[in-house]
Design an enzyme around this catalytic site. Structure first.
Site, PDB file in Angstrom:
ATOM      1  N   GLY A 386       0.824  -1.198   0.000  1.00 51.19           N
ATOM      2  CA  GLY A 386       0.000   0.000   0.000  1.00 51.19           C
ATOM      3  C   GLY A 386       0.855   1.243   0.000  1.00 51.19           C
ATOM      4  O   GLY A 386       2.082   1.168   0.150  1.00 51.19           O
ATOM      5  N   PRO A 387       0.216   2.401  -0.165  1.00 51.79           N
ATOM      6  CA  PRO A 387       0.944   3.671  -0.209  1.00 51.79           C
ATOM      7  C   PRO A 387       1.619   3.967   1.131  1.00 51.79           C
ATOM      8  O   PRO A 387       1.309   3.328   2.131  1.00 51.79           O
ATOM      9  CB  PRO A 387      -0.153   4.701  -0.492  1.00 51.79           C
ATOM     10  CG  PRO A 387      -1.349   3.929  -0.880  1.00 51.79           C
ATOM     11  CD  PRO A 387      -1.214   2.562  -0.323  1.00 51.79           C
ATOM     12  N   PRO A 388       2.515   4.939   1.148  1.00 54.62           N
ATOM     13  CA  PRO A 388       3.230   5.276   2.383  1.00 54.62           C
ATOM     14  C   PRO A 388       2.279   5.724   3.493  1.00 54.62           C
ATOM     15  O   PRO A 388       1.228   6.314   3.226  1.00 54.62           O
ATOM     16  CB  PRO A 388       4.135   6.441   1.970  1.00 54.62           C
ATOM     17  CG  PRO A 388       4.243   6.361   0.497  1.00 54.62           C
ATOM     18  CD  PRO A 388       2.962   5.748   0.010  1.00 54.62           C
ATOM     19  N   GLY A 389       2.666   5.423   4.699  1.00 54.04           N
ATOM     20  CA  GLY A 389       1.943   5.924   5.857  1.00 54.04           C
ATOM     21  C   GLY A 389       0.611   5.270   6.106  1.00 54.04           C
ATOM     22  O   GLY A 389      -0.244   5.808   6.811  1.00 54.04           O
ATOM     23  N   GLY A 391       0.332   2.324   7.568  1.00 59.32           N
ATOM     24  CA  GLY A 391       0.415   1.463   8.752  1.00 59.32           C
ATOM     25  C   GLY A 391       1.009   0.090   8.523  1.00 59.32           C
ATOM     26  O   GLY A 391       0.845  -0.792   9.362  1.00 59.32           O
ATOM     27  N   LYS A 392       1.714  -0.106   7.420  1.00 59.31           N
ATOM     28  CA  LYS A 392       2.268  -1.431   7.135  1.00 59.31           C
ATOM     29  C   LYS A 392       3.324  -1.824   8.171  1.00 59.31           C
ATOM     30  O   LYS A 392       3.265  -2.888   8.778  1.00 59.31           O
ATOM     31  CB  LYS A 392       2.887  -1.445   5.726  1.00 59.31           C
ATOM     32  CG  LYS A 392       1.881  -1.103   4.642  1.00 59.31           C
ATOM     33  CD  LYS A 392       2.500  -1.119   3.272  1.00 59.31           C
ATOM     34  CE  LYS A 392       3.558  -0.046   3.050  1.00 59.31           C
ATOM     35  NZ  LYS A 392       3.019   1.334   3.124  1.00 59.31           N
ATOM     36  N   THR A 393       4.283  -0.928   8.341  1.00 60.93           N
ATOM     37  CA  THR A 393       5.345  -1.245   9.285  1.00 60.93           C
ATOM     38  C   THR A 393       4.794  -1.373  10.697  1.00 60.93           C
ATOM     39  O   THR A 393       5.133  -2.306  11.437  1.00 60.93           O
ATOM     40  CB  THR A 393       6.427  -0.161   9.246  1.00 60.93           C
ATOM     41  OG1 THR A 393       6.863  -0.007   7.897  1.00 60.93           O
ATOM     42  CG2 THR A 393       7.603  -0.529  10.111  1.00 60.93           C
ATOM     43  N   SER A 710      -4.304   4.727 -18.573  1.00 61.22           N
ATOM     44  CA  SER A 710      -5.600   4.916 -17.907  1.00 61.22           C
ATOM     45  C   SER A 710      -6.150   6.325 -18.033  1.00 61.22           C
ATOM     46  O   SER A 710      -7.281   6.591 -17.659  1.00 61.22           O
ATOM     47  CB  SER A 710      -5.502   4.502 -16.432  1.00 61.22           C
ATOM     48  OG  SER A 710      -4.813   5.486 -15.704  1.00 61.22           O
ATOM     49  N   LYS A 753      -7.770   4.970  -6.599  1.00 63.44           N
ATOM     50  CA  LYS A 753      -8.344   6.061  -7.393  1.00 63.44           C
ATOM     51  C   LYS A 753      -9.654   6.544  -6.774  1.00 63.44           C
ATOM     52  O   LYS A 753      -9.928   7.749  -6.734  1.00 63.44           O
ATOM     53  CB  LYS A 753      -8.579   5.592  -8.832  1.00 63.44           C
ATOM     54  CG  LYS A 753      -7.267   5.494  -9.615  1.00 63.44           C
ATOM     55  CD  LYS A 753      -7.460   4.890 -10.980  1.00 63.44           C
ATOM     56  CE  LYS A 753      -6.127   4.860 -11.726  1.00 63.44           C
ATOM     57  NZ  LYS A 753      -6.220   4.089 -12.970  1.00 63.44           N
TER      58      LYS A 753
HETATM   59  N1  LIG Z   1      -4.942   2.244  11.095  1.00 63.67           N
HETATM   60  C1  LIG Z   1      -4.059   2.919  11.825  1.00 63.67           C
HETATM   61  N2  LIG Z   1      -4.293   3.106  13.135  1.00 63.67           N
HETATM   62  C2  LIG Z   1      -3.410   3.768  13.879  1.00 63.67           C
HETATM   63  N3  LIG Z   1      -2.288   4.306  13.447  1.00 63.67           N
HETATM   64  C3  LIG Z   1      -1.968   4.126  12.158  1.00 63.67           C
HETATM   65  C4  LIG Z   1      -2.847   3.444  11.289  1.00 63.67           C
HETATM   66  N4  LIG Z   1      -2.287   3.421  10.074  1.00 63.67           N
HETATM   67  C5  LIG Z   1      -1.122   4.084  10.168  1.00 63.67           C
HETATM   68  N5  LIG Z   1      -0.930   4.518  11.420  1.00 63.67           N
HETATM   69  C6  LIG Z   1       0.210   5.269  11.903  1.00 63.67           C
HETATM   70  O1  LIG Z   1       0.792   5.970  10.820  1.00 63.67           O
HETATM   71  C7  LIG Z   1       2.187   6.047  10.929  1.00 63.67           C
HETATM   72  C8  LIG Z   1       2.830   5.602   9.658  1.00 63.67           C
HETATM   73  O2  LIG Z   1       2.641   4.204   9.499  1.00 63.67           O
HETATM   74  P1  LIG Z   1       3.757   3.208   9.005  1.00 63.67           P
HETATM   75  O3  LIG Z   1       5.078   3.736   9.333  1.00 63.67           O
HETATM   76  O4  LIG Z   1       3.398   1.859   9.456  1.00 63.67           O
HETATM   77  O5  LIG Z   1       3.537   3.347   7.476  1.00 63.67           O
HETATM   78  P2  LIG Z   1       3.996   2.394   6.304  1.00 63.67           P
HETATM   79  O6  LIG Z   1       2.771   1.835   5.700  1.00 63.67           O
HETATM   80  O7  LIG Z   1       4.972   1.451   6.803  1.00 63.67           O
HETATM   81  O8  LIG Z   1       4.619   3.432   5.306  1.00 63.67           O
HETATM   82  P3  LIG Z   1       5.855   3.265   4.314  1.00 63.67           P
HETATM   83  O9  LIG Z   1       5.351   2.565   3.103  1.00 63.67           O
HETATM   84  O10 LIG Z   1       6.233   4.680   4.020  1.00 63.67           O
HETATM   85  O11 LIG Z   1       6.873   2.524   5.056  1.00 63.67           O
HETATM   86  C9  LIG Z   1       2.573   5.171  12.093  1.00 63.67           C
HETATM   87  O12 LIG Z   1       2.839   5.990  13.167  1.00 63.67           O
HETATM   88  C10 LIG Z   1       1.314   4.344  12.340  1.00 63.67           C
HETATM   89  O13 LIG Z   1       1.163   4.003  13.684  1.00 63.67           O
HETATM   90 MG   LIG Z   2       7.023   1.322   6.462  1.00 66.83          MG
END
Ligand SMILES: Nc1ncnc2c1ncn2[C@@H]1O[C@H](COP(=O)(O)OP(=O)(O)OP(=O)(O)O)[C@@H](O)[C@H]1O
Ligand SMILES: [Mg+2]
Length: 806
Positions: A386-389, A391-393, A710, A753
């Site tokens: 998924g896109p950055p941020g 919550g994957k990590t 697209s 999208k």
């Molecule tokens: N559903 C959620 N509930 C609570 N906090 C979330 C949620 N999704 C994301 N966050 C918070 O958003 C911040 C960014 O998430 P994270 O670092 O996991 O992103 P990522 O998907 O790993 O991004 P990247 O692809 O850039 O590595 C973290 O502090 C995370 O706790």
């Molecule tokens: Mg990450």
């Protein structure tokens, strides 16, 4: 007779010293003739005397002294000396002595205070004992003197003689036993018989050997015997000296090593590190046996420790081995944490850390359930995409927490080199283990959760393909014996729970993709972001900025404002940053003392804190004129809207395209124009206008490269709007590939999208008919407030995207 006669006759001791040749003129024929036919016989122990030579003799038995006394009374002072055949107890009898002896003349006699006689006797001739006349008071026998045999002047004899002279000279030179004067003496002897006797008497022969020399009357044969004797002795000396040298060099080396060690020890003591080394090695040895390593690793570690022990601490290699051992010892060879496989508790923890994401959490719970039943990790590897941020990590971290395992993130972004995964061989300067082993050490357990972050950003180049190493890491059939180049021994990774993340799956090598189960996190809509912000981001930022205890409120309206006007993203990372910025400003106000009572930041005050809004709701504003259509794009950062602008001008029917468009996108524009031209009549356009004017299609944000098919529908809408003068509807966004025959084909990234459209405040989305199935997978709440139009042809699409003709 007298009492003395009963005294035992002791074989005489041969005094220390060497036989010496007397000057010429002695022992010659003249004296030979004078030898009487009967003479006293003196038995000698261990000694054979030769004619022509001068020998010292020590006499101390009463019986022999009696003999000497008697001889001294005779005018010729002659006697016969013979060697005993074997060691004799008591007085030697006739049978105890050899039959051939030497007639000797007493040249000198000295009586010593201890009553012993020291004699100097000179050899006169060889003699054979014919028979013994008497045994008392001393032995006396009838004798015959013996002459020489063989041709003394033959070439053979001369050659033998010369040879003996040379060889004997060499022997004397080499032997420490023989005085160097003998060389001179031998040089002066010109009679073969005398030379043979001189040399022979000085050889290291036993009594029997010397006796046979004495008995050999044939001179050339005697010379040969002497020659053999010299050769044997020289050979023996050579071997002896070799042995001595070897022994000496062995001793020398041990001695030297010992000395060096002593010195080294002294230096260490001086430096105050004497005992450290010892105890250090000992400590390491104990740690090795306590580390619970598999056999192979333990052997390797011990071997390296042995090498370390041999090495002075100052050696460069010492530090290298020391570092290696530290790595080996710090690895969790046998440390495991107990898994918590309580499903209810796991769900509670996942909910505690993350808002929403229900499907993802469901899947994780299933995963843990299987784990609790099957107790092995051979299932597919979960990959969050998924896109950055989004919550994957942080989800990975949460899974580790739910399972009670250690968590380690291994960033693969920008890894180009296989050695980053697998380590460098120790032959490299500054070599280190790879990231997997490094993470193991940080984790401190053998069964952590490893998050392989950004698997889509692994690149392969000349340094080797890291993804092939990753394949091995992730393959349950292979990863129980993962080999790191630095460690040189294998480590069992089969207990590690691997989770991967990626922004997009396309760049991930197919073999790697096959191993993984993709779980999508497409991004959040505004409502979700507000919830996440309120429940998670805001409390965390208040905490981090020291205002957790301050009465501070950031109402939902303000959050919404932040989301809409200060961020434009699928995830929540920038949102968290903006919230952090707000918290910091508040913290500053508090610190400056300008705050009394509770603080509340309404939407109106945000501009004051963060500056003017960054993202205007631009759609309505920019689509006011004909020729501008709203497309939807997918990027690794999530979905986004894009504008397609067209304008016309007089010219020669050319199509100009700008805005960093890729080839596929350019072709979409060409296809759009060709379709319009072919349908000019139906659309009420003047077909001639295509030849008379140029068209220019531009996609703003010129610096951002764009590509893909697209945007076809948006292109055709934009051109149609320009040419027909009908406005494209500003509340409508569109996506879809077009064909020359006017069909609309499905495209990817539908979820992203749709989310992007919602973020931009779009009310209606025009989609390809064949994307209907993708939409069914989108959670219904995401679609709230959006109307979707599915189209199969460009004609259908234009129905929805263009304002009715006025
Ligand atoms: N559903 C959620 N509930 C609570 N906090 C979330 C949620 N999704 C994301 N966050 C918070 O958003 C911040 C960014 O998430 P994270 O670092 O996991 O992103 P990522 O998907 O790993 O991004 P990247 O692809 O850039 O590595 C973290 O502090 C995370 O706790
Ligand atoms: Mg990450």
């Amino acid at each position: 007779m007298s009492e003395a006669s009963e005294a035992p006759i002791q074989p005489e001791e041969h005094a220390e010293g060497t036989a010496v040749a007397v000057g010429s003129g002695s022992g010659d024929e003249a004296s030979l003739t004078e030898v009487p036919s009967a003479l006293p016989v003196l038995p000698l122990k261990n000694t054979v005397l030769f004619p022509f030579l001068l020998s010292p003799l020590l006499v101390n038995s009463e019986r022999s002294k009696r003999l000497i006394d008697a001889v001294l009374l005779t005018p010729h002072r002659l006697l016969v000396c013979v060697a005993t055949r074997h060691p004799v107890e008591g007085s030697p009898r006739p049978d105890d002595v050899y039959r051939v002896g030497t007639v000797m003349r007493i040249a000198k006699m000295l009586k010593f205070p201890d009553e012993s006689y020291r004699l100097l006797v000179q050899g006169v001739a060889r003699a054979r004992i014919r028979d013994f006349e008497s045994e008392a008071p001393f032995l006396r026998a009838r004798i015959e003197t013996l002459g020489e045999e063989g041709d003394l002047d033959s070439v053979e004899t001369t050659a033998l003689m010369r040879n003996v002279a040379q060889q004997f000279a060499s022997l004397v030179a080499e032997s420490p036993r023989l005085s160097d004067e003998l060389q001179l003496l031998a040089g002066g002897v010109d009679e073969p018989s005398k030379l043979a006797d001189l040399a022979g008497s000085n050889l290291d022969f036993d009594v029997a050997g010397k006796q046979s020399l004495l008995e050999e009357l044939h001179v050339p044969t005697r010379l040969k015997l002497v020659l053999e004797g010299i050769a044997r002795e020289r050979e023996a000396m050579k071997v002896e000296s070799e042995i001595r040298e070897k022994v000496q060099s062995d001793i020398g080396k041990t001695q030297r090593d010992y000395m060096l060690r002593q010195q080294l020890e002294a230096i260490r003591q001086e430096l105050g590190e004497g005992d450290d080394q010892e105890s250090d090695v000992e400590k390491l040895r104990q740690r090795i046996s306590a580390a619970g390593m598999p056999e192979e690793a333990e052997k390797q570690a011990s071997r390296e420790l042995d090498r370390l022990e041999q090495m002075p601490p100052a050696a460069a290699e010492h530090a290298v081995i020391r570092t290696y051992l530290d790595w080996m010892l710090d690895l969790p060879w046998s440390k495991l944490t107990e898994d918590r496989l309580d499903i209810v508790e796991a769900r509670r923890i996942l909910d505690e850390d993350h808002y929403g994401l229900d499907k993802v959490k469901e899947r994780i719970i299933e995963y843990i359930s299987v784990l609790s039943l099957k107790r092995d990790l051979k299932g597919p590897i979960l990959c969050f995409v998924g896109p950055p941020g989004t919550g994957k990590t942080s989800l990975g971290r949460s899974i580790a927490r739910a399972l009670g395992r250690q968590f380690q993130r291994i960033s693969l972004g920008g890894v180009h080199d296989e050695a980053e995964i697998r380590g460098h061989r120790r032959t490299y300067v500054g070599a280190l283990p790879g990231r997997i082993v490094q993470a193991l050490r940080r984790a401190g357990t053998r069964n952590p959760v490893f998050m392989l972050d950004e698997v889509d950003k692994v690149g392969a180049d000349f340094r080797g393909d890291p993804s092939s190493a990753l394949l091995e890491v992730l393959d349950p059939e292979q990863n129980h014996a993962f080999s790191d180049h630095y460690l040189e021994v294998t480590f069992d990774l089969s207990q590690v729970l691997f989770i991967a993340t990626a922004n997009q799956m396309d760049p991930v090598p197919a073999a790697l993709r096959d191993r993984m189960e993709v779980i999508e996190l497409p991004g959040y809509i505004e409502e979700e972001k507000v919830e996440i912000a309120r429940r998670f981001l805001l409390p965390r930022q208040r905490e981090q900025n020291g205002i957790a205890d301050i009465e501070f409120e950031l109402p939902d309206d303000s959050l919404r404002m932040l989301i809409r006007s200060y961020t434009r993203e699928a995830g929540v990372r920038n949102l968290e940053r903006e919230i952090g910025a707000v918290c910091r400003k508040v913290a500053r106000r508090v610190a400056e003392g300008g705050v009394e009572g509770p603080v509340k930041i309404g939407p109106g005050e945000l501009a004051e804190l963060l500056g003017p809004v960054r993202f205007e709701p631009e759609v309505a504003e920019r689509t006011g004129l004909p020729g501008v259509a709203v497309g939807l794009a997918w990027t690794p950062a999530g979905g986004d809207i894009l504008f397609v602008e067209s304008s016309g001008m007089p010219g020669r029917g050319e199509l100009k395209l700008t805005g960093s468009l890729g080839d596929v996108m350019r072709e979409s524009a060409e296809a759009a124009r060709s379709w319009l031209r072919s349908r000019a009549e139906d659309l009420g356009l003047d077909p001639g206008s295509f030849e008379k004017g140029d068209l220019h299609v531009h996609v703003p944000s010129g610096a951002v490269p764009k590509d893909g098919p697209s945007a076809g529908v948006a292109m055709v809408t934009s051109l149609a709007s320009l040419l027909t003068g009908r406005q494209a509807l500003s509340s409508v966004a569109m996506t879809g590939e077009i064909t020359l025959r006017g069909k609309v084909l499905p495209v990817g990234g539908i979820k992203e999208k749709i989310l992007a459209a919602k973020r931009a405040g779009i009310e209606r989305v025009v989609l390809p008919e064949r994307n209907r199935r993708d939409v069914e997978e989108v959670a219904p709440e995401l679609l709230e407030g959006l109307s979707l139009e599915y189209v199969g042809t460009i004609d259908d699409a234009l129905q929805h995207t263009l304002a009715p003709a006025s």
